[in-house]
Design a protein around this motif. Structure first.
Motif, PDB file in Angstrom:
ATOM      1  N   ASP A  80       0.823  -1.206   0.000  1.00 26.67           N
ATOM      2  CA  ASP A  80       0.000   0.000   0.000  1.00 26.67           C
ATOM      3  C   ASP A  80       0.859   1.259   0.000  1.00 26.67           C
ATOM      4  O   ASP A  80       2.073   1.196   0.186  1.00 26.67           O
ATOM      5  N   LEU A  81       0.179   2.367  -0.243  1.00 25.37           N
ATOM      6  CA  LEU A  81       0.796   3.692  -0.128  1.00 25.37           C
ATOM      7  C   LEU A  81       0.245   4.323   1.138  1.00 25.37           C
ATOM      8  O   LEU A  81      -0.980   4.333   1.352  1.00 25.37           O
ATOM      9  N   VAL A  82       1.118   4.816   1.984  1.00 25.08           N
ATOM     10  CA  VAL A  82       0.699   5.485   3.221  1.00 25.08           C
ATOM     11  C   VAL A  82       0.933   6.971   3.049  1.00 25.08           C
ATOM     12  O   VAL A  82       2.008   7.400   2.625  1.00 25.08           O
ATOM     13  N   PHE A  83      -0.096   7.758   3.360  1.00 28.35           N
ATOM     14  CA  PHE A  83      -0.021   9.215   3.254  1.00 28.35           C
ATOM     15  C   PHE A  83      -0.318   9.801   4.620  1.00 28.35           C
ATOM     16  O   PHE A  83      -1.229   9.357   5.315  1.00 28.35           O
ATOM     17  N   ARG A  84       0.480  10.780   5.024  1.00 23.21           N
ATOM     18  CA  ARG A  84       0.247  11.449   6.302  1.00 23.21           C
ATOM     19  C   ARG A  84       0.322  12.949   6.119  1.00 23.21           C
ATOM     20  O   ARG A  84       1.012  13.452   5.227  1.00 23.21           O
ATOM     21  N   ARG A  85      -0.424  13.651   6.960  1.00 19.14           N
ATOM     22  CA  ARG A  85      -0.376  15.112   6.967  1.00 19.14           C
ATOM     23  C   ARG A  85      -0.875  15.611   8.309  1.00 19.14           C
ATOM     24  O   ARG A  85      -1.549  14.895   9.036  1.00 19.14           O
ATOM     25  N   GLY A  86      -0.519  16.851   8.598  1.00 17.48           N
ATOM     26  CA  GLY A  86      -1.079  17.514   9.763  1.00 17.48           C
ATOM     27  C   GLY A  86      -0.171  17.565  10.965  1.00 17.48           C
ATOM     28  O   GLY A  86       0.598  16.648  11.223  1.00 17.48           O
ATOM     29  N   ILE A  87      -0.269  18.691  11.667  1.00 20.12           N
ATOM     30  CA  ILE A  87       0.431  18.872  12.935  1.00 20.12           C
ATOM     31  C   ILE A  87      -0.585  18.787  14.076  1.00 20.12           C
ATOM     32  O   ILE A  87      -0.485  17.943  14.946  1.00 20.12           O
ATOM     33  N   LEU A  88      -1.584  19.658  14.056  1.00 20.40           N
ATOM     34  CA  LEU A  88      -2.628  19.614  15.081  1.00 20.40           C
ATOM     35  C   LEU A  88      -3.650  18.525  14.764  1.00 20.40           C
ATOM     36  O   LEU A  88      -3.964  17.695  15.597  1.00 20.40           O
ATOM     37  N   TRP A  89      -4.195  18.563  13.561  1.00 16.59           N
ATOM     38  CA  TRP A  89      -5.131  17.533  13.114  1.00 16.59           C
ATOM     39  C   TRP A  89      -4.362  16.601  12.198  1.00 16.59           C
ATOM     40  O   TRP A  89      -4.122  16.901  11.034  1.00 16.59           O
ATOM     41  N   GLN A  90      -3.991  15.461  12.727  1.00 17.75           N
ATOM     42  CA  GLN A  90      -3.164  14.516  11.989  1.00 17.75           C
ATOM     43  C   GLN A  90      -4.045  13.520  11.246  1.00 17.75           C
ATOM     44  O   GLN A  90      -5.089  13.111  11.747  1.00 17.75           O
ATOM     45  N   ARG A  91      -3.598  13.158  10.082  1.00 18.31           N
ATOM     46  CA  ARG A  91      -4.297  12.144   9.291  1.00 18.31           C
ATOM     47  C   ARG A  91      -3.260  11.218   8.685  1.00 18.31           C
ATOM     48  O   ARG A  91      -2.261  11.674   8.134  1.00 18.31           O
ATOM     49  N   MET A  92      -3.513   9.930   8.794  1.00 11.97           N
ATOM     50  CA  MET A  92      -2.655   8.941   8.160  1.00 11.97           C
ATOM     51  C   MET A  92      -3.561   7.928   7.468  1.00 11.97           C
ATOM     52  O   MET A  92      -4.431   7.337   8.098  1.00 11.97           O
ATOM     53  N   VAL A  93      -3.378   7.767   6.157  1.00 17.25           N
ATOM     54  CA  VAL A  93      -4.226   6.898   5.353  1.00 17.25           C
ATOM     55  C   VAL A  93      -3.346   5.896   4.618  1.00 17.25           C
ATOM     56  O   VAL A  93      -2.325   6.279   4.038  1.00 17.25           O
ATOM     57  N   ALA A  94      -3.747   4.639   4.630  1.00 12.66           N
ATOM     58  CA  ALA A  94      -3.076   3.601   3.846  1.00 12.66           C
ATOM     59  C   ALA A  94      -4.008   3.209   2.705  1.00 12.66           C
ATOM     60  O   ALA A  94      -5.147   2.821   2.936  1.00 12.66           O
ATOM     61  N   VAL A  95      -3.529   3.349   1.471  1.00 11.56           N
ATOM     62  CA  VAL A  95      -4.323   3.016   0.290  1.00 11.56           C
ATOM     63  C   VAL A  95      -3.728   1.756  -0.339  1.00 11.56           C
ATOM     64  O   VAL A  95      -2.619   1.801  -0.869  1.00 11.56           O
ATOM     65  N   PRO A  96      -4.454   0.628  -0.291  1.00 13.49           N
ATOM     66  CA  PRO A  96      -3.925  -0.599  -0.916  1.00 13.49           C
ATOM     67  C   PRO A  96      -3.783  -0.419  -2.426  1.00 13.49           C
ATOM     68  O   PRO A  96      -4.655   0.166  -3.075  1.00 13.49           O
ATOM     69  N   TYR A  97      -2.700  -0.925  -2.980  1.00 11.02           N
ATOM     70  CA  TYR A  97      -2.455  -0.772  -4.416  1.00 11.02           C
ATOM     71  C   TYR A  97      -3.566  -1.401  -5.258  1.00 11.02           C
ATOM     72  O   TYR A  97      -3.979  -0.853  -6.267  1.00 11.02           O
ATOM     73  N   GLY A  98      -4.058  -2.559  -4.827  1.00  3.84           N
ATOM     74  CA  GLY A  98      -5.076  -3.260  -5.597  1.00  3.84           C
ATOM     75  C   GLY A  98      -6.423  -2.566  -5.618  1.00  3.84           C
ATOM     76  O   GLY A  98      -7.282  -2.902  -6.425  1.00  3.84           O
ATOM     77  N   ARG A  99      -6.657  -1.589  -4.725  1.00  4.56           N
ATOM     78  CA  ARG A  99      -7.935  -0.887  -4.656  1.00  4.56           C
ATOM     79  C   ARG A  99      -7.950   0.427  -5.439  1.00  4.56           C
ATOM     80  O   ARG A  99      -8.971   1.084  -5.527  1.00  4.56           O
ATOM     81  N   MET A 100      -6.807   0.819  -5.988  1.00 10.88           N
ATOM     82  CA  MET A 100      -6.750   2.079  -6.729  1.00 10.88           C
ATOM     83  C   MET A 100      -7.483   1.944  -8.054  1.00 10.88           C
ATOM     84  O   MET A 100      -7.268   0.996  -8.796  1.00 10.88           O
ATOM     85  N   GLN A 101      -8.371   2.894  -8.319  1.00  7.90           N
ATOM     86  CA  GLN A 101      -9.134   2.870  -9.562  1.00  7.90           C
ATOM     87  C   GLN A 101      -8.694   3.949 -10.544  1.00  7.90           C
ATOM     88  O   GLN A 101      -8.813   3.777 -11.740  1.00  7.90           O
ATOM     89  N   LEU A 102      -8.229   5.061 -10.026  1.00  7.23           N
ATOM     90  CA  LEU A 102      -7.848   6.181 -10.880  1.00  7.23           C
ATOM     91  C   LEU A 102      -6.711   6.947 -10.224  1.00  7.23           C
ATOM     92  O   LEU A 102      -6.723   7.152  -9.009  1.00  7.23           O
ATOM     93  N   ILE A 103      -5.737   7.323 -11.028  1.00 10.82           N
ATOM     94  CA  ILE A 103      -4.633   8.163 -10.545  1.00 10.82           C
ATOM     95  C   ILE A 103      -4.601   9.384 -11.452  1.00 10.82           C
ATOM     96  O   ILE A 103      -4.384   9.274 -12.653  1.00 10.82           O
ATOM     97  N   ASP A 104      -4.837  10.546 -10.862  1.00  9.97           N
ATOM     98  CA  ASP A 104      -5.052  11.777 -11.623  1.00  9.97           C
ATOM     99  C   ASP A 104      -4.002  12.813 -11.235  1.00  9.97           C
ATOM    100  O   ASP A 104      -3.760  13.042 -10.046  1.00  9.97           O
TER     101      ASP A 104
END
Length: 197
Positions: free
Chosen positions: A119-143
């Motif tokens: 998967d690809l893991v994306f993180r952002r934020g200092i006060l409001w933190q977000r970390m998302v893991a996107v499995p490669y097999g679930r990607m439908q569109l890359i724009d």
């Protein structure tokens, strides 16, 4: 026999390998800034890639332009129509813009993404933190998208769309080269993951 230096091929000596930088790490910040608290989301192991440094300038120019437009509109309404109430909403918007200008450099350095095995893991934020893991097999569109200001600074944003809207990720402020390289890598990996299902 003539002694012509062009007739003899040059002797090839083993050259030292030249270090070609990863396009994902060209013109980027050096490290992801983490919040200082003990309850922060840990970065974990692996290589984290960051946004281009030019992203900060694009955000500062955009927010600075908005600040100047709001200020000009408030001054115009005050001078021509004697509308003093306009300073209440204008003041709120100006405070938000100034706060945004102040935190933009630190906020940009809190963004990061990591390419893991599945998967690809994306993180952002200092006060409001977000970390998302996107499995490669679930990607439908890359724009890849970029506006005029982005093109002027050579950056773009890459959007990953999945079946679940909540797991979609937009990575802003990538260099054009990094966005294209990341897109190609993700498309290749996603195809192999889907065929393996």
């Amino acid at each position: 026999m003539t002694n012509n230096p062009e007739a003899t091929p040059p002797v090839s000596t083993p050259a030292e390998p030249t270090a070609h930088p990863d396009p994902l790490d060209e013109r980027t910040f050096s490290r992801v800034i983490e919040p200082r608290g003990a309850a922060r989301l840990p970065l974990g192991d692996g290589t984290w890639h960051q946004l281009a440094r030019a992203y900060v300038w694009v955000q500062i120019i955009s927010t600075g332009t908005m600040t100047l437009l709001v200020l000009a509109a408030a001054v115009a309404l005050q001078l021509w129509l004697q509308q003093t109430w306009v300073w209440i909403p204008a003041g709120i918007i100006l405070l938000i813009c100034l706060w945004s200008l102040a935190i933009t450099p630190r906020q940009a350095r809190s963004y990061g993404y990591q390419l893991r095995r599945d998967d690809l893991v994306f993180r952002r934020g200092i006060l409001w933190q977000r970390m998302v893991a996107v499995p490669y097999g679930r990607m439908q569109l890359i724009d890849i998208t970029h506006g005029p200001l982005d093109r002027g600074f050579g950056i773009a944003q890459l959007k990953l769309v999945t079946a679940a809207a909540a797991t979609g990720v937009t990575i802003p402020g990538l260099t054009q080269k990094a966005a294209e390289s990341l897109r190609d890598t993700l498309v290749d990996v996603a195809e192999t993951r889907r065929t393996g299902l």
